[in-house]
Design an enzyme around this catalytic site. Structure first.
Site, PDB file in Angstrom:
ATOM      1  N   LYS A   9       0.718  -1.159  -0.053  1.00 34.23           N
ATOM      2  CA  LYS A   9       0.023   0.129   0.129  1.00 34.23           C
ATOM      3  C   LYS A   9       0.846   1.360   0.170  1.00 34.23           C
ATOM      4  CE  LYS A   9      -0.885   0.681   4.770  1.00 34.23           C
ATOM      5  NZ  LYS A   9      -1.844   1.172   6.033  1.00 34.23           N
ATOM      6  N   SER A  25      -8.144   5.282 -14.916  1.00 31.09           N
ATOM      7  CA  SER A  25      -7.085   4.509 -14.444  1.00 31.09           C
ATOM      8  C   SER A  25      -6.555   5.519 -13.035  1.00 31.09           C
ATOM      9  CB  SER A  25      -5.815   4.295 -15.169  1.00 31.09           C
ATOM     10  OG  SER A  25      -5.332   5.636 -15.753  1.00 31.09           O
ATOM     11  N   THR A  57      -9.403   0.472  -9.302  1.00 24.83           N
ATOM     12  CA  THR A  57      -8.993   0.851 -10.606  1.00 24.83           C
ATOM     13  C   THR A  57      -7.760   0.331 -10.902  1.00 24.83           C
ATOM     14  OG1 THR A  57      -8.730   2.981 -12.022  1.00 24.83           O
ATOM     15  CG2 THR A  57      -7.802   3.126  -9.889  1.00 24.83           C
ATOM     16  N   TYR A  58      -6.961   0.697 -11.838  1.00 25.97           N
ATOM     17  CA  TYR A  58      -5.810  -0.221 -12.256  1.00 25.97           C
ATOM     18  C   TYR A  58      -4.520   1.174 -12.288  1.00 25.97           C
ATOM     19  CZ  TYR A  58      -6.778   1.393 -16.861  1.00 25.97           C
ATOM     20  OH  TYR A  58      -7.109   2.181 -18.135  1.00 25.97           O
ATOM     21  N   GLY A  73     -10.361   9.306 -15.661  1.00 28.73           N
ATOM     22  CA  GLY A  73     -11.533   8.719 -16.135  1.00 28.73           C
ATOM     23  C   GLY A  73     -12.848   8.906 -15.073  1.00 28.73           C
ATOM     24  N   ALA A  74     -13.534   7.972 -15.039  1.00 30.81           N
ATOM     25  CA  ALA A  74     -14.627   8.092 -13.980  1.00 30.81           C
ATOM     26  C   ALA A  74     -14.261   8.284 -12.375  1.00 30.81           C
ATOM     27  CB  ALA A  74     -15.579   6.931 -13.972  1.00 30.81           C
ATOM     28  N   ALA A  75     -12.802   7.474 -12.165  1.00 29.01           N
ATOM     29  CA  ALA A  75     -12.437   7.642 -11.003  1.00 29.01           C
ATOM     30  C   ALA A  75     -12.264   9.197 -10.321  1.00 29.01           C
ATOM     31  CB  ALA A  75     -11.151   6.840 -10.827  1.00 29.01           C
TER      32      ALA A  75
END
Length: 128
Positions: A9, A25, A57-58, A73-75
């Site tokens: 993390k 992403s 996400t990635y 993007g959506a994030a």
């Protein structure tokens, strides 16, 4: 039996950018990706400490040494620039593998500079 364990993390990263019209992403400074043991295109969980949002996400790479943490993007709709987040990745392993495994825990300051890195979390104590 396979169990899912915390692999690594980035703790208390600060969001530096939110790009709605970029490929969906999370762009992360390549130095931080390597230090945490993440990989490009790896699935990650994002825990937004500032507003309580949690989502997947990635990883994509951001410029090495830049300190960039960009939600794309959506994030981008789930964060604000300056929000503090936890970026976590998990791995499946056998119980025997888990017994020997140590996660990579990287703690960041408000400018995404490394404060410390460890592989343990102290036992939480009861409040007095």
């Amino acid at each position: 039996m396979q169990i899912e364990m915390l692999k690594c993390k980035l703790h208390m990263a600060a969001v530096t950018q939110a790009e709605l019209w970029y490929d969906g992403s999370c762009a992360i400074d390549e130095d931080l990706v390597e230090l945490a043991g993440l990989r490009e295109f790896e699935k990650i969980d994002i825990y937004n400490v500032s507003n309580g949002e949690r989502f997947h996400t990635y990883v994509i790479l951001a410029e090495r040494g830049s300190g960039i943490i960009s939600m794309n993007g959506a994030a981008a709709r789930r964060v604000q620039v300056g929000d503090r987040i936890i970026i976590a990745s998990y791995a499946q392993m056998t119980e025997a593998e888990a017994d020997a495994f140590k996660p990579k825990l990287v703690y960041l300051d408000e400018k995404n500079r490394v404060e410390r890195s460890t592989n343990t979390i102290p036992v939480q104590l009861a409040e007095a």
